[in-house]
Write a protein that holds these residues in place. Structure first.
Motif, PDB file in Angstrom:
ATOM      1  N   HIS A 145       0.867  -1.183   0.000  1.00 44.38           N
ATOM      2  CA  HIS A 145       0.000   0.000   0.000  1.00 44.38           C
ATOM      3  C   HIS A 145       0.897   1.224   0.000  1.00 44.38           C
ATOM      4  O   HIS A 145       1.631   1.468   0.959  1.00 44.38           O
ATOM      5  CB  HIS A 145      -0.910   0.010   1.235  1.00 44.38           C
ATOM      6  N   GLU A 152     -10.192 -10.209   5.218  1.00 43.11           N
ATOM      7  CA  GLU A 152      -9.279  -9.086   5.464  1.00 43.11           C
ATOM      8  C   GLU A 152      -8.960  -8.986   6.956  1.00 43.11           C
ATOM      9  O   GLU A 152      -9.870  -8.954   7.783  1.00 43.11           O
ATOM     10  CB  GLU A 152      -9.931  -7.797   4.956  1.00 43.11           C
ATOM     11  N   TYR A 172      -3.562  -4.205  -7.385  1.00 42.47           N
ATOM     12  CA  TYR A 172      -4.731  -3.805  -6.611  1.00 42.47           C
ATOM     13  C   TYR A 172      -5.322  -2.608  -7.340  1.00 42.47           C
ATOM     14  O   TYR A 172      -4.609  -1.675  -7.720  1.00 42.47           O
ATOM     15  CB  TYR A 172      -4.291  -3.418  -5.195  1.00 42.47           C
ATOM     16  N   ASP A 219     -11.425  -3.816  -4.955  1.00 43.00           N
ATOM     17  CA  ASP A 219     -11.774  -3.559  -3.555  1.00 43.00           C
ATOM     18  C   ASP A 219     -13.036  -2.693  -3.496  1.00 43.00           C
ATOM     19  O   ASP A 219     -13.315  -1.919  -4.421  1.00 43.00           O
ATOM     20  CB  ASP A 219     -10.599  -2.847  -2.861  1.00 43.00           C
ATOM     21  N   VAL A 220     -13.776  -2.830  -2.440  1.00 41.31           N
ATOM     22  CA  VAL A 220     -14.944  -2.005  -2.105  1.00 41.31           C
ATOM     23  C   VAL A 220     -15.891  -1.780  -3.301  1.00 41.31           C
ATOM     24  O   VAL A 220     -16.021  -0.669  -3.815  1.00 41.31           O
ATOM     25  CB  VAL A 220     -14.519  -0.656  -1.499  1.00 41.31           C
ATOM     26  N   HIS A 277      -5.927   3.382  -4.988  1.00 39.93           N
ATOM     27  CA  HIS A 277      -6.746   3.113  -3.791  1.00 39.93           C
ATOM     28  C   HIS A 277      -8.005   3.977  -3.859  1.00 39.93           C
ATOM     29  O   HIS A 277      -8.251   4.651  -4.868  1.00 39.93           O
ATOM     30  CB  HIS A 277      -5.929   3.372  -2.513  1.00 39.93           C
ATOM     31  N   HIS A 278      -8.795   3.994  -2.784  1.00 44.73           N
ATOM     32  CA  HIS A 278     -10.051   4.755  -2.798  1.00 44.73           C
ATOM     33  C   HIS A 278      -9.830   6.260  -2.993  1.00 44.73           C
ATOM     34  O   HIS A 278     -10.761   6.986  -3.301  1.00 44.73           O
ATOM     35  CB  HIS A 278     -10.857   4.558  -1.494  1.00 44.73           C
ATOM     36  N   TRP A 314      -8.637   6.531   3.617  1.00 45.58           N
ATOM     37  CA  TRP A 314      -9.494   6.832   4.761  1.00 45.58           C
ATOM     38  C   TRP A 314      -9.196   8.181   5.400  1.00 45.58           C
ATOM     39  O   TRP A 314     -10.085   8.818   5.977  1.00 45.58           O
ATOM     40  CB  TRP A 314      -9.370   5.727   5.818  1.00 45.58           C
ATOM     41  N   TRP A 357      -2.217   0.046   6.692  1.00 44.15           N
ATOM     42  CA  TRP A 357      -1.912  -0.397   5.319  1.00 44.15           C
ATOM     43  C   TRP A 357      -0.793   0.478   4.761  1.00 44.15           C
ATOM     44  O   TRP A 357       0.270  -0.002   4.414  1.00 44.15           O
ATOM     45  CB  TRP A 357      -3.161  -0.324   4.449  1.00 44.15           C
TER      46      TRP A 357
HETATM   47  O1  H79 Z   1      -6.826  -1.344   1.234  1.00 49.09           O
HETATM   48  C1  H79 Z   1      -7.156  -1.883   2.487  1.00 49.09           C
HETATM   49  C2  H79 Z   1      -8.307  -1.160   3.118  1.00 49.09           C
HETATM   50  O2  H79 Z   1      -8.159   0.247   3.054  1.00 49.09           O
HETATM   51  C3  H79 Z   1      -9.426  -1.623   2.245  1.00 49.09           C
HETATM   52  N1  H79 Z   1      -9.097  -2.996   1.939  1.00 49.09           N
HETATM   53  C4  H79 Z   1      -7.753  -3.249   2.343  1.00 49.09           C
HETATM   54  C5  H79 Z   1      -7.054  -4.184   1.411  1.00 49.09           C
HETATM   55  C6  H79 Z   1     -10.754  -1.473   2.816  1.00 49.09           C
HETATM   56  N2  H79 Z   1     -11.654  -0.663   2.321  1.00 49.09           N
HETATM   57  N3  H79 Z   1     -12.748  -0.759   2.999  1.00 49.09           N
HETATM   58  N4  H79 Z   1     -12.557  -1.641   3.930  1.00 49.09           N
HETATM   59  C7  H79 Z   1     -11.329  -2.113   3.869  1.00 49.09           C
HETATM   60  C8  H79 Z   1     -13.570  -2.020   4.862  1.00 49.09           C
HETATM   61  C9  H79 Z   1     -13.767  -0.985   5.911  1.00 49.09           C
HETATM   62  C10 H79 Z   1     -12.880  -0.914   6.965  1.00 49.09           C
HETATM   63  C11 H79 Z   1     -13.105  -0.021   8.084  1.00 49.09           C
HETATM   64 FE1  H79 Z   1     -11.951   1.275   9.003  1.00 49.09          FE
HETATM   65  C12 H79 Z   1     -12.919  -0.409   9.437  1.00 49.09           C
HETATM   66  C13 H79 Z   1     -13.716   1.236   8.045  1.00 49.09           C
HETATM   67  C14 H79 Z   1     -13.860   1.695   9.395  1.00 49.09           C
HETATM   68  C15 H79 Z   1     -13.356   0.672  10.239  1.00 49.09           C
HETATM   69  C16 H79 Z   1      -9.976   0.900   8.720  1.00 49.09           C
HETATM   70  C17 H79 Z   1     -10.154   1.353   9.989  1.00 49.09           C
HETATM   71  C18 H79 Z   1     -10.391   1.949   7.889  1.00 49.09           C
HETATM   72  C19 H79 Z   1     -10.814   2.987   8.685  1.00 49.09           C
HETATM   73  C20 H79 Z   1     -10.664   2.615   9.966  1.00 49.09           C
END
Ligand code: H79
Length: 569
Positions: free
Chosen positions: A53, A248, A155, A209-210, A112-113, A66, A272
């Motif tokens: 990442h 995950e 990814y 993803d997502v 990524h997002h 995030w 990550w």
């Molecule tokens: O790239 C990594 C994460 O950012 C992504 N998947 C992995 C591989 C991911 N995207 N969404 N999610 C995982 C699910 C949501 C996770 C969450 Fe949280 C847990 C959202 C709120 C709590 C992690 C912790 C992110 C923000 C706080």
């Protein structure tokens, strides 16, 4: 009442990750929905890969995607790339670190997002070629991996909180855009995945993803990637599933039917992206147990590193990976190209198999002799891969293994059993010394549930499924989960499985007596799995009362077990 000790005994851990397609659906599927079986097997045989990442966000020490619009204002986040200049980046060095770790493949976050593209793309200016670095990081890594015999995959997040056509935006995809155009965004996504395959391929996998917004659109992605490269794999986050499951931050359950890969972070804080110099790494034991439990359940591990903004994989991460690689260099025959089982993994044991050999990974010794259900095969020879000798006794109703204490390893003692027939012929054997849980399928309620929906409802903690959980919002500290057993039941043991690290700091187990709650057990941390024993309690309504919690406690399973009837002499 006094808290009792942990019971670290053999216990069947897990259930299957998530249900596959029903037979009828499978028949209706177009052929390109199915992966090339040889490609799946090659990928499964690899067992261990490096997840990376990375992006301009590494400059902030905050989480990728995030932190946009949360820890870092959107305006600032989206301009980080103008300062992204990882001059120490050396693709061959990253591939070398992966190789030294015993990793056979690599998956890089190409987008990524947050929408930033770590590859040269005609589809947006928001990409690495417009940073001061001006180098196609993805292509360089793909080429370095090819040179060093490491498979390479990309990814690519389906969700994109930066793209104006995507319906959701930051923070956390919780904000709806006033105008959006999913059709147009889908064209963008397909064009970029096409670029990745054409410019950096052949690829091992597309790791989406997502896909929440993409139900019904994933099919198109799968079709396109297979047309471009028939032996490519694609994970299950396309919107319409894919070739493999992706638990995950947890190790998947035993599953020989559906391929799976757990993605895990080496960061001690489950970051990550790079979390800064104070982030720290998980202990070697935790890293090896991931691999051992995954292999024992027939799954892969994709272990994540977060490189620094200079382009380095920090020494503490690289050193930990090297230790894993050193272990694999010695004992890799019991991991690579094996299949999980025949014994389903428990806290203290995992088994893998290949040819006529069963490898028992003994990770805890609750007793000097490990007693297992019998193997339907004759053991012709045994050896201890990690050194020393094992005493192996085979009777019609048990298999008993002992290894002298001096030959037991702190993390994993590996006993190889040679059979008189192919080990894969043996049907999976569950180890269930705790018996079935009294809470399974019963009515559960909770003081709070994140989103108030069904996905994380209280019932998810009593469904005997370790892929689902009861979850609370991140702001939750103290909270409780209550189960109605339907009628008064007697129990003397509990198993509690916590997800997402150790958010529970103190808890009590309580039984309802009239209008009062009577505490029959108290504890502090829960973690992955905690088993406790107490004097028998008879009650109908039972509560897991989390008196101290942090960051939103979330419980995968809360199980209670009847006392084991004493064997008559
Ligand atoms: O790239 C990594 C994460 O950012 C992504 N998947 C992995 C591989 C991911 N995207 N969404 N999610 C995982 C699910 C949501 C996770 C969450 Fe949280 C847990 C959202 C709120 C709590 C992690 C912790 C992110 C923000 C706080």
């Amino acid at each position: 009442m006094k808290p009792t000790h942990f019971l670290k005994i053999l216990t069947a851990l897990a259930l299957v990750a998530s249900p596959g397609l029903r037979a009828a659906d499978a028949q209706a599927e177009p052929p390109w929905m199915k992966p090339d079986p040889a490609a799946v097997k090659r990928w499964q045989d690899m067992r261990f890969g490096m997840f990376i990442h990375w992006g301009p966000v590494s400059l902030t020490h905050q989480e990728i995607g995030w932190s946009r619009g949360a820890k870092t204002p959107i305006e600032e986040y989206d301009n980080l790339y103008k300062k992204f200049n990882p001059v120490k980046f050396n693709a061959d060095e990253w591939a070398r670190i992966a190789k030294a770790a015993g990793m056979k493949y690599m998956v890089l976050t190409t987008k990524h997002h947050d929408g930033f593209c770590l590859f040269e793309t005609k589809e947006t200016d928001y990409n690495v070629m417009n940073s001061p670095f001006h180098r196609d990081v993805t292509k360089e890594l793909a080429e370095a991996c090819r040179r060093q015999g490491i498979a390479f995959g990309t990814y690519y997040s389906v969700c994109d909180w930066h793209h104006p056509d995507f319906p959701l935006t930051s923070p956390g995809g919780k904000v709806k855009r006033e105008t959006s155009n999913l059709e147009s965004y889908n064209r963008y996504l397909l064009a970029q995945i096409r670029e990745l395959i054409t410019n950096c391929g052949p690829l091992l996998t597309i790791w989406n993803d997502v896909p929440q917004e993409f139900k019904g659109r994933g099919v198109k992605t799968i079709q396109m990637v297979r047309e471009l490269q028939p032996d490519i794999l694609i994970n299950n986050r396309t919107g319409d599933g894919g070739d493999y499951e992706t638990p995950e931050q947890r190790i998947g359950g035993f599953n020989l039917e559906r391929p799976w890969e757990s993605c895990m972070t080496v960061s001690a804080h489950n970051h990550w992206a790079w979390g800064g110099p104070e982030d720290g790494v998980k202990p070697l034991s935790a890293c090896l147990l991931m691999l051992i439990r995954a292999a024992g359940g027939d799954g892969n591990v994709l272990l994540n590193v977060g490189p620094t903004p200079e382009g380095l994989i920090e020494d503490c991460q690289a050193d930990r990976l090297k230790e894993i690689g050193d272990w694999l260099a010695k004992y890799g025959e019991s991991i690579y190209a094996t299949r999980g089982g025949p014994y389903k993994p428990t806290l203290s044991l995992a088994s893998t198999r290949k040819g006529n050999t069963v490898y028992l990974h003994l990770t805890q010794w609750p007793e000097d002799t490990v007693t297992l259900p019998p193997l339907p095969a004759k053991i012709t020879k045994s050896s201890v891969l990690t050194g020393g000798t094992a005493v192996v006794k085979q009777t019609s109703d048990a298999l008993e293994i002992s290894v002298p204490a001096s030959d037991r390893q702190e993390i994993d003692t590996i006993v190889a059993l040679e059979l008189d027939r192919p080990a894969l012929e043996i049907q999976p054997i569950a180890l269930h010394p705790l018996g079935p849980s009294l809470t399974t399928g019963k009515t559960a309620i909770a003081s709070t549930v994140i989103g108030n929906g069904k996905t994380y409802a209280a019932s998810m903690a009593v469904d005997d499924n370790d892929s689902t959980r009861w979850a609370t919002a991140a702001s939750t500290g103290a909270c409780w989960l209550e189960v109605d057993l339907g009628k008064p039941e007697t129990f003397d043991r509990a198993a509690i499985l916590e997800a997402c690290g150790e958010r529970v700091k103190a808890f009590e187990l309580q039984a309802k007596e009239g209008d009062d709650w009577k505490t029959f057990h108290q504890g502090k941390k829960i973690g992955d799995r905690l088993e406790v024993k107490f004097a028998p309690v008879t009650a109908q309504i039972v509560r897991l009362n989390i008196t101290e919690g942090q960051g939103g406690p979330t419980i995968t399973e809360f199980q209670l077990f009847s006392p084991v009837p004493k064997k008559s002499p």
